[in-house]
Design a protein around this motif. Structure first.
Motif, PDB file in Angstrom:
ATOM      1  N   THR A   1      16.008-104.974 -37.617  1.00 37.21           N
ATOM      2  CA  THR A   1      16.671-105.338 -38.870  1.00 37.21           C
ATOM      3  C   THR A   1      17.317-106.706 -38.734  1.00 37.21           C
ATOM      4  O   THR A   1      18.335-106.850 -38.066  1.00 37.21           O
ATOM      5  CB  THR A   1      17.751-104.309 -39.215  1.00 37.21           C
ATOM      6  OG1 THR A   1      18.527-104.083 -38.036  1.00 37.21           O
ATOM      7  CG2 THR A   1      17.161-102.996 -39.650  1.00 37.21           C
ATOM      8  N   THR A   2      16.711-107.692 -39.349  1.00 39.07           N
ATOM      9  CA  THR A   2      17.273-109.039 -39.287  1.00 39.07           C
ATOM     10  C   THR A   2      17.204-109.680 -40.668  1.00 39.07           C
ATOM     11  O   THR A   2      16.401-109.284 -41.499  1.00 39.07           O
ATOM     12  CB  THR A   2      16.475-109.930 -38.308  1.00 39.07           C
ATOM     13  OG1 THR A   2      15.089-109.814 -38.645  1.00 39.07           O
ATOM     14  CG2 THR A   2      16.690-109.522 -36.877  1.00 39.07           C
ATOM     15  N   ASP A   3      18.084-110.651 -40.862  1.00 37.53           N
ATOM     16  CA  ASP A   3      18.073-111.388 -42.125  1.00 37.53           C
ATOM     17  C   ASP A   3      16.939-112.416 -42.040  1.00 37.53           C
ATOM     18  O   ASP A   3      17.063-113.440 -41.390  1.00 37.53           O
ATOM     19  CB  ASP A   3      19.430-112.062 -42.343  1.00 37.53           C
ATOM     20  CG  ASP A   3      19.573-112.568 -43.761  1.00 37.53           C
ATOM     21  OD1 ASP A   3      18.558-112.607 -44.478  1.00 37.53           O
ATOM     22  OD2 ASP A   3      20.699-112.914 -44.152  1.00 37.53           O
TER      23      ASP A   3
ATOM     24  N   PHE B   1      15.571-114.764 -43.660  1.00 37.07           N
ATOM     25  CA  PHE B   1      15.539-116.164 -44.088  1.00 37.07           C
ATOM     26  C   PHE B   1      16.551-117.052 -43.371  1.00 37.07           C
ATOM     27  O   PHE B   1      16.655-118.236 -43.660  1.00 37.07           O
ATOM     28  CB  PHE B   1      15.727-116.249 -45.611  1.00 37.07           C
ATOM     29  CG  PHE B   1      14.732-115.393 -46.341  1.00 37.07           C
ATOM     30  CD1 PHE B   1      13.386-115.724 -46.343  1.00 37.07           C
ATOM     31  CD2 PHE B   1      15.126-114.219 -46.968  1.00 37.07           C
ATOM     32  CE1 PHE B   1      12.452-114.923 -46.974  1.00 37.07           C
ATOM     33  CE2 PHE B   1      14.203-113.413 -47.604  1.00 37.07           C
ATOM     34  CZ  PHE B   1      12.862-113.758 -47.604  1.00 37.07           C
ATOM     35  N   GLU B   2      17.286-116.462 -42.444  1.00 38.04           N
ATOM     36  CA  GLU B   2      18.258-117.265 -41.693  1.00 38.04           C
ATOM     37  C   GLU B   2      17.648-117.752 -40.376  1.00 38.04           C
ATOM     38  O   GLU B   2      16.587-117.294 -39.957  1.00 38.04           O
ATOM     39  CB  GLU B   2      19.515-116.432 -41.397  1.00 38.04           C
ATOM     40  CG  GLU B   2      20.477-116.331 -42.568  1.00 38.04           C
ATOM     41  CD  GLU B   2      21.086-117.672 -42.962  1.00 38.04           C
ATOM     42  OE1 GLU B   2      20.926-118.656 -42.210  1.00 38.04           O
ATOM     43  OE2 GLU B   2      21.701-117.734 -44.041  1.00 38.04           O
TER      44      GLU B   2
ATOM     45  N   ARG C   1      26.134-116.684 -35.496  1.00 37.79           N
ATOM     46  CA  ARG C   1      27.486-117.107 -35.933  1.00 37.79           C
ATOM     47  C   ARG C   1      28.119-116.004 -36.778  1.00 37.79           C
ATOM     48  O   ARG C   1      29.303-115.708 -36.655  1.00 37.79           O
ATOM     49  CB  ARG C   1      27.395-118.409 -36.737  1.00 37.79           C
ATOM     50  CG  ARG C   1      27.325-119.665 -35.887  1.00 37.79           C
ATOM     51  CD  ARG C   1      27.640-120.910 -36.703  1.00 37.79           C
ATOM     52  NE  ARG C   1      26.653-121.167 -37.743  1.00 37.79           N
ATOM     53  CZ  ARG C   1      25.508-121.828 -37.562  1.00 37.79           C
ATOM     54  NH1 ARG C   1      25.213-122.308 -36.368  1.00 37.79           N
ATOM     55  NH2 ARG C   1      24.659-122.012 -38.563  1.00 37.79           N
ATOM     56  N   LEU C   2      27.289-115.394 -37.651  1.00 40.29           N
ATOM     57  CA  LEU C   2      27.796-114.299 -38.486  1.00 40.29           C
ATOM     58  C   LEU C   2      28.273-113.148 -37.596  1.00 40.29           C
ATOM     59  O   LEU C   2      29.370-112.621 -37.783  1.00 40.29           O
ATOM     60  CB  LEU C   2      26.702-113.806 -39.444  1.00 40.29           C
ATOM     61  CG  LEU C   2      27.078-112.560 -40.250  1.00 40.29           C
ATOM     62  CD1 LEU C   2      28.152-112.869 -41.287  1.00 40.29           C
ATOM     63  CD2 LEU C   2      25.862-111.961 -40.951  1.00 40.29           C
ATOM     64  N   SER C   3      27.442-112.788 -36.614  1.00 44.47           N
ATOM     65  CA  SER C   3      27.791-111.676 -35.721  1.00 44.47           C
ATOM     66  C   SER C   3      29.108-111.956 -35.001  1.00 44.47           C
ATOM     67  O   SER C   3      29.985-111.100 -34.935  1.00 44.47           O
ATOM     68  CB  SER C   3      26.695-111.469 -34.675  1.00 44.47           C
ATOM     69  OG  SER C   3      25.471-111.233 -35.294  1.00 44.47           O
TER      70      SER C   3
ATOM     71  N   THR D   1      22.554-116.520 -37.774  1.00 47.73           N
ATOM     72  CA  THR D   1      22.813-115.074 -37.759  1.00 47.73           C
ATOM     73  C   THR D   1      23.725-114.696 -36.589  1.00 47.73           C
ATOM     74  O   THR D   1      24.520-113.765 -36.686  1.00 47.73           O
ATOM     75  CB  THR D   1      21.480-114.281 -37.754  1.00 47.73           C
ATOM     76  OG1 THR D   1      21.776-112.915 -38.007  1.00 47.73           O
ATOM     77  CG2 THR D   1      20.721-114.390 -36.460  1.00 47.73           C
TER      78      THR D   1
END
Lengths: 257, 326
Positions: free
Chosen positions: B106-108, B110-111, B118-120, B116
């Motif tokens: 499960t990954t975003d 388009f990033e 940095r978000l984590s 991703t």
């Protein structure tokens, strides 16, 4: 990490959501601006020239607050609902649910980003409108207040929609079948005062009437309903949305098994 | 993939206080709204710095257990403490210690990988640290893909990116939920090396798998879960010693039609059209009886040209436990 508030998480969610806007600049910003320009050409120039002034305001200027509200409402709902629905859909929501983040911080990040985007859009549309008609703002502070309150309330509503929806169809159906018709009914392009009964009374059940009326008052000092009532309904709508979001996180409905 | 080393100060987390379990699970149960009971009164202690393998067939309750500890699923009963912090009352402190690599990719899409991560890192309450993110991405051989959208990465790269995301906030406990699912042999071995390196740097690792080979290769302790119940928790070597069986195979010079009368009652069996004589024995017994047996074989006039011993694998033990359970 601050033990009472995870500000890094709020910032991370906010920036991540804002970067999505930058990535989809065409559909996020350019598309609403083009739509508004077309509204001005059709309703302002083509039809508006045949309509007399409303409460001393030219029709072209009269529709400006309504058009901003139309974009503000639809974009806030769409941005916020998609922002939280997409991680649920692709499964990346696991990371948010397993992070040391409170529900308030999650809402702050997502709703803050969605509201920011629609406020920026609202201001762009205001600037675009000024190219077509001279726009005066009688109460600038209240204009900003209604803009922010409406953007936040509608983003909260969109966030609820994104939590509730379990398909893209449901995600689309509310903005298309509920928000847009209520916005049109709520006086985007006309004054609800000109309606005959019982339609005039019926529109009073549309919460968007109060948003548009209050917002229009901040521009032209004219209102279909009392300004205090407009503000009260806006705050009530926001409080109800906050309560529903709180309930979603408290129960884990649609989030946790 | 470059391995992480214990000397790597930046990736090494602070060890939690000694003596306290990394994770303490007490009487944990979970019944879903459908009425399905996924976990039944689980009590389990995970020690600091160990690699704990949770084994079980599909639907046994492994992922539910992990998801409860990580805060994704709400338990029906029981309690969980992570580093001494209750996961409900002190969820911030508990969750900040954990990194989770989920089973699904499960990954975003388009990033980019750094975005991703940095978000984590932010979600887990850490200030941005581009140097650390670069370091982890390099160690997982993803730095070259830093400008690529995640959707363009291969399955193996996405799996590594999920590990990178889980490590983004320098966790003290790492959950790997089926890390080898859909991963080729080479990458699987790289991943095992990475897990060992993380353990060497002080990270407690809990891995769920139904590839027994994986647990056999890496785990210090093993827990077997089936139908929501924890059947056994044991040191891996001890488990294999206790429940494992050995087999002695003698390659005969001349095939036998039947076991000679002098050798009957010794638990021998013929195989390979009488060319092999097989003796199974329990590794727990005081004496294996092999010396006596070889004497008896010689006295019976049976000659062999070769012999070999084999030990039952963790997989054999696992299958045996499941059969026993059912």
């Amino acid at each position: 990490m601050n033990p009472t508030m995870n500000l890094y998480a709020v910032r991370a969610i906010y920036l991540y959501e804002m970067s999505r806007t930058a990535r989809t600049l065409l559909q996020s910003v350019v598309s609403p601006v083009i739509s508004t320009t077309l509204y001005f050409i059709v309703f302002g120039a083509a039809i508006g020239t045949r309509i007399s002034q409303i409460d001393g305001v030219s029709y072209g200027a009269f529709i400006v607050p309504g058009l901003i509200m139309l974009t503000l409402l639809t974009q806030s709902v769409m941005n916020a609902s998609f922002g939280i629905y997409f991680p649920r859909f692709v499964g990346t929501i696991y990371e948010i649910l397993s992070a040391p983040v409170s529900s308030f911080e999650i809402v702050l990040g997502y709703v803050g980003a969605a509201a920011t985007k629609s406020i920026v859009l609202g201001l762009i549309i205001l600037a675009t409108s000024d190219l077509f008609v001279p726009v005066r703002i009688a109460h600038p502070v209240w204009m900003v207040a209604f803009l922010v309150l409406t953007a936040v309330s509608a983003s909260l509503f969109g966030f609820i929609l994104g939590l509730w929806a379990d398909s893209f169809e449901k995600l689309q159906v509310v903005p298309l079948l509920i928000i847009t018709p209520l916005t049109f009914l709520g006086g985007t392009f006309y004054s609800t005062n000109i309606l005959e009964e019982p339609w005039r009374t019926i529109t009073l059940f549309d919460p968007i009437v109060y948003l548009i009326s209050g917002f229009r008052w901040s521009f032209f000092n004219i209102a279909e309903v009392n300004v205090g009532l407009s503000l009260g309904v806006t705050l009530l709508f926001m409080a109800i949305c906050l309560a529903i979001v709180w309930w979603f996180f408290k129960t884990g409905y649609r989030l946790k098994n | 993939m470059h391995s992480l080393t214990a000397s790597d100060a930046q990736i090494r987390p602070a060890r939690a206080s000694a003596g306290m379990s990394a994770i303490s699970i007490r009487n944990l149960s979970k019944t879903y709204a459908s009425g399905f009971q996924a976990l039944k009164d689980i009590t389990l202690e995970i020690r600091h710095g160990e690699i704990f393998a949770l084994l079980g067939p599909n639907g046994a309750g492994k992922t539910t257990l992990i998801n409860i500890v990580c805060g994704i699923v709400t338990p029906s009963a029981g309690s969980v403490r992570v580093g001494g912090h209750d996961i409900a009352a002190h969820y911030r402190a508990a969750r900040a210690m954990i990194g989770l690599v989920p089973q699904e990719l499960t990954t975003d899409a388009f990033e980019t990988p750094p975005a991703t991560m940095r978000l984590s890192r932010g979600l887990f309450g850490k200030a941005g640290n581009p140097a650390y993110i670069e370091k982890v991405l390099r160690q997982l051989s993803l730095w070259d893909k830093r400008n690529s959208r995640i959707v363009t990465l291969s399955g193996g790269m996405k799996r590594r990116l999920l590990i990178a995301k889980a490590l983004a906030h320098e966790p003290q406990i790492l959950f790997l939920d089926e890390p080898s699912a859909g991963v080729d042999v080479e990458l699987r071995k790289d991943m095992w090396q990475l897990v060992r390196s993380l353990r060497a740097s002080g990270v407690t690792i809990i891995l769920t798998t139904h590839y027994i080979e994986e647990a056999e290769e890496m785990a210090d302790r093993v827990g077997v879960i089936n139908k929501g119940e924890l059947i056994v928790v044991e040191d891996k070597v001890e488990l294999m010693r206790k429940l494992g069986r050995k087999q002695l195979t003698l390659e005969l010079r001349e095939p036998l039609a039947a076991i000679p009368a002098a050798l009957s009652g010794r638990g021998l069996a013929l195989a390979a059209d009488g060319r092999q004589l097989i003796y199974s024995y329990d590794t727990r017994s005081e004496g294996t009886g092999i010396t006596d047996l070889l004497d008896a074989i010689r006295n019976a006039g049976v000659k062999f040209k070769d012999l070999q011993t084999t030990q039952s694998s963790l997989e054999d033990i696992f299958v045996g436990l499941l059969r026993q359970g059912s």
